[in-house]
Design a protein around this motif. Structure first.
Motif, PDB file in Angstrom:
ATOM      1  N   ALA A  55       0.500  -0.995   0.456  1.00 11.82           N
ATOM      2  CA  ALA A  55       0.326  -0.041  -0.033  1.00 11.82           C
ATOM      3  C   ALA A  55       0.621   1.018  -0.227  1.00 11.82           C
ATOM      4  N   GLU A  56       1.638   1.204   0.562  1.00 15.72           N
ATOM      5  CA  GLU A  56       2.765   2.999   1.091  1.00 15.72           C
ATOM      6  C   GLU A  56       3.466   2.764  -0.386  1.00 15.72           C
ATOM      7  N   ILE A  57       4.337   1.873  -0.999  1.00 19.12           N
ATOM      8  CA  ILE A  57       4.776   1.453  -2.665  1.00 19.12           C
ATOM      9  C   ILE A  57       4.488   1.871  -2.932  1.00 19.12           C
ATOM     10  N   THR A  58       2.997   1.342  -3.461  1.00 20.70           N
ATOM     11  CA  THR A  58       2.055   2.164  -4.402  1.00 20.70           C
ATOM     12  C   THR A  58       1.338   3.743  -4.189  1.00 20.70           C
ATOM     13  N   THR A  59       0.977   4.033  -3.054  1.00 24.60           N
ATOM     14  CA  THR A  59       0.184   4.796  -3.720  1.00 24.60           C
ATOM     15  C   THR A  59       2.123   5.641  -3.106  1.00 24.60           C
ATOM     16  N   GLY A  60       2.702   5.772  -2.168  1.00 25.91           N
ATOM     17  CA  GLY A  60       3.971   7.256  -3.313  1.00 25.91           C
ATOM     18  C   GLY A  60       4.168   6.961  -4.499  1.00 25.91           C
ATOM     19  N   VAL A  61       4.266   5.763  -5.331  1.00 27.33           N
ATOM     20  CA  VAL A  61       4.528   6.113  -6.903  1.00 27.33           C
ATOM     21  C   VAL A  61       3.736   6.780  -7.662  1.00 27.33           C
ATOM     22  N   PHE A  62       2.354   6.124  -7.050  1.00 29.24           N
ATOM     23  CA  PHE A  62       0.923   6.466  -8.077  1.00 29.24           C
ATOM     24  C   PHE A  62       0.745   8.389  -8.077  1.00 29.24           C
ATOM     25  N   LEU A  64       3.612  10.425  -6.528  1.00 28.51           N
ATOM     26  CA  LEU A  64       4.954  10.368  -7.586  1.00 28.51           C
ATOM     27  C   LEU A  64       4.493  11.074  -8.712  1.00 28.51           C
ATOM     28  N   VAL A  65       3.902  10.214  -9.584  1.00 27.19           N
ATOM     29  CA  VAL A  65       3.551  10.111 -11.368  1.00 27.19           C
ATOM     30  C   VAL A  65       2.278  10.705 -11.502  1.00 27.19           C
ATOM     31  N   GLY A  66       1.053  10.850 -10.597  1.00 28.50           N
ATOM     32  CA  GLY A  66      -0.113  10.996 -10.724  1.00 28.50           C
ATOM     33  C   GLY A  66      -0.909  10.806 -11.374  1.00 28.50           C
ATOM     34  N   LEU A  67      -0.990   9.613 -11.253  1.00 27.22           N
ATOM     35  CA  LEU A  67      -2.437   8.527 -11.285  1.00 27.22           C
ATOM     36  C   LEU A  67      -3.506   8.394  -9.972  1.00 27.22           C
ATOM     37  N   TYR A  68      -4.363   8.213 -10.296  1.00 20.38           N
ATOM     38  CA  TYR A  68      -5.158   7.823 -10.321  1.00 20.38           C
ATOM     39  C   TYR A  68      -5.301   9.006  -8.626  1.00 20.38           C
ATOM     40  N   LEU A  69      -5.516   9.890  -8.801  1.00 22.92           N
ATOM     41  CA  LEU A  69      -4.246  10.704  -7.078  1.00 22.92           C
ATOM     42  C   LEU A  69      -5.813  11.343  -6.485  1.00 22.92           C
ATOM     43  N   PRO A  70      -6.909  11.358  -6.898  1.00 22.30           N
ATOM     44  CA  PRO A  70      -7.894  11.866  -5.784  1.00 22.30           C
ATOM     45  C   PRO A  70      -8.226   9.663  -5.057  1.00 22.30           C
ATOM     46  N   PHE A  71      -8.061   8.973  -5.153  1.00 27.17           N
ATOM     47  CA  PHE A  71      -8.223   8.106  -4.913  1.00 27.17           C
ATOM     48  C   PHE A  71      -6.782   7.179  -4.245  1.00 27.17           C
ATOM     49  N   MET A  72      -6.168   7.461  -4.406  1.00 26.33           N
ATOM     50  CA  MET A  72      -4.498   7.805  -3.744  1.00 26.33           C
ATOM     51  C   MET A  72      -4.266   8.356  -2.641  1.00 26.33           C
ATOM     52  N   TYR A  73      -4.930  10.375  -2.427  1.00 25.40           N
ATOM     53  CA  TYR A  73      -4.529  10.616  -1.321  1.00 25.40           C
ATOM     54  C   TYR A  73      -5.967  10.254  -0.573  1.00 25.40           C
ATOM     55  N   LEU A  74      -6.679   9.369  -1.426  1.00 22.63           N
ATOM     56  CA  LEU A  74      -7.794   9.025   0.261  1.00 22.63           C
ATOM     57  C   LEU A  74      -6.896   7.471   0.845  1.00 22.63           C
ATOM     58  N   GLY A 125      -2.764  17.455   4.962  1.00 22.83           N
ATOM     59  CA  GLY A 125      -2.102  17.385   4.068  1.00 22.83           C
ATOM     60  C   GLY A 125      -2.833  16.773   2.550  1.00 22.83           C
ATOM     61  N   CYS A 126      -2.602  15.663   3.347  1.00 26.65           N
ATOM     62  CA  CYS A 126      -2.619  14.621   2.169  1.00 26.65           C
ATOM     63  C   CYS A 126      -4.359  14.947   1.279  1.00 26.65           C
ATOM     64  N   TYR A 127      -5.284  15.271   2.741  1.00 29.22           N
ATOM     65  CA  TYR A 127      -6.684  15.596   2.362  1.00 29.22           C
ATOM     66  C   TYR A 127      -7.030  17.081   1.865  1.00 29.22           C
ATOM     67  N   TRP A 128      -5.832  17.776   2.186  1.00 31.04           N
ATOM     68  CA  TRP A 128      -5.869  19.100   1.591  1.00 31.04           C
ATOM     69  C   TRP A 128      -5.604  19.211   0.102  1.00 31.04           C
ATOM     70  N   LEU A 129      -5.140  18.101  -0.136  1.00 29.25           N
ATOM     71  CA  LEU A 129      -4.405  18.143  -1.403  1.00 29.25           C
ATOM     72  C   LEU A 129      -5.622  16.568  -1.988  1.00 29.25           C
ATOM     73  N   TYR A 130      -5.954  15.918  -1.626  1.00 26.83           N
ATOM     74  CA  TYR A 130      -7.606  15.383  -2.150  1.00 26.83           C
ATOM     75  C   TYR A 130      -8.583  16.739  -2.693  1.00 26.83           C
ATOM     76  N   LEU A 131      -8.930  16.784  -2.034  1.00 30.34           N
ATOM     77  CA  LEU A 131      -9.769  18.584  -1.824  1.00 30.34           C
ATOM     78  C   LEU A 131      -9.106  19.477  -3.080  1.00 30.34           C
ATOM     79  N   SER A 132      -8.025  19.631  -3.323  1.00 29.91           N
ATOM     80  CA  SER A 132      -7.101  20.677  -4.050  1.00 29.91           C
ATOM     81  C   SER A 132      -7.096  19.985  -5.521  1.00 29.91           C
ATOM     82  N   SER A 133      -7.026  18.689  -5.334  1.00 30.63           N
ATOM     83  CA  SER A 133      -6.215  18.413  -6.199  1.00 30.63           C
ATOM     84  C   SER A 133      -6.476  18.947  -7.858  1.00 30.63           C
ATOM     85  N   THR A 134      -5.161  18.505  -8.047  1.00 33.45           N
ATOM     86  CA  THR A 134      -4.699  19.319  -9.519  1.00 33.45           C
ATOM     87  C   THR A 134      -4.203  17.870 -10.612  1.00 33.45           C
ATOM     88  N   ASP A 135      -4.600  17.972 -11.319  1.00 27.38           N
ATOM     89  CA  ASP A 135      -3.838  16.903 -12.486  1.00 27.38           C
ATOM     90  C   ASP A 135      -2.974  17.502 -12.744  1.00 27.38           C
TER      91      ASP A 135
END
Length: 190
Positions: A55-62, A64-74, A125-135
């Motif tokens: 979970a940590e490595i997948t979340t971090g990589v995704f 970092l590269v910007g894949l499925y960002l809202p889900f990864m922030y959650l 910070g994660c939650y703020w990124l979720y709310l402010s998400s940009t691609d």
């Protein structure tokens, strides 16, 4: 605002990746740290540790590269709450002498309320990124045809600034550790 979000996204992704890589490097030691928390039954430790590392490595990589960002922030929010809860349970039990097991850029420290506050700050910070998400600067933007959100000089600049910040943070941490070792060596030679 896009620049700040990208900067924090790079930091957050790197934080999770570095933590996972450190733990993978000494899986046996990390499993013992989780065992010391005395929250999970021993027969679940092996599975839990591996699941958490994936979970940590997948979340971090995704992130970092910007894949499925809202889900990864959650998922990042969930992981930070999980860590905070485990630390808080042990602090309430009066158990401060065990390692947090954080690893990576976050380091390893004995349990404290300061760690709880730090983890809550990362959670918000994660939650703020979720709310402010940009691609902006993400593979999600590239795959959705918004090439200008990916191939942009400012994106490269923010990524370079993020990496330089990470390098400087790591170097200062190493220099501080070296300073402590030299100080200890001087004291033992007296």
């Amino acid at each position: 605002m896009d620049e700040l979000i990208l900067f924090l996204r790079v930091m957050l992704g790197t934080l999770f990746i570095s933590a996972a890589v450190t733990k993978i490097g000494d899986l046996e030691k990390y499993t013992l740290i989780i065992k010391e928390y005395k929250i999970l039954p021993e027969f679940t430790l092996y599975l839990f540790v591996r699941f958490k590392l994936v979970a940590e490595i997948t979340t971090g990589v995704f992130i970092l590269v910007g894949l499925y960002l809202p889900f990864m922030y959650l998922i990042a929010c969930f992981l930070m709450l999980l860590y905070t809860l485990a630390i808080t349970i042990n602090l309430l039990r009066g158990r401060r002498e065990i390692s947090c097991g954080c690893g990576g850029m976050a380091g390893n420290h004995q349990l404290s309320w300061t760690l709880t506050i730090r983890n809550l700050a990362i959670f918000f910070g994660c939650y703020w990124l979720y709310l402010s998400s940009t691609d902006w600067g993400s593979l999600d933007a590239l795959f959705s045809g918004q090439r200008d959100h990916f191939f942009h000089l400012e994106v490269l600049q923010v990524i370079l600034i993020s990496m330089l910040t990470l390098i400087m943070g790591t170097m200062s941490k190493l220099l501080f550790a070296l300073h402590k070792q030299i100080k200890n060596l001087k004291e033992t030679l007296k």
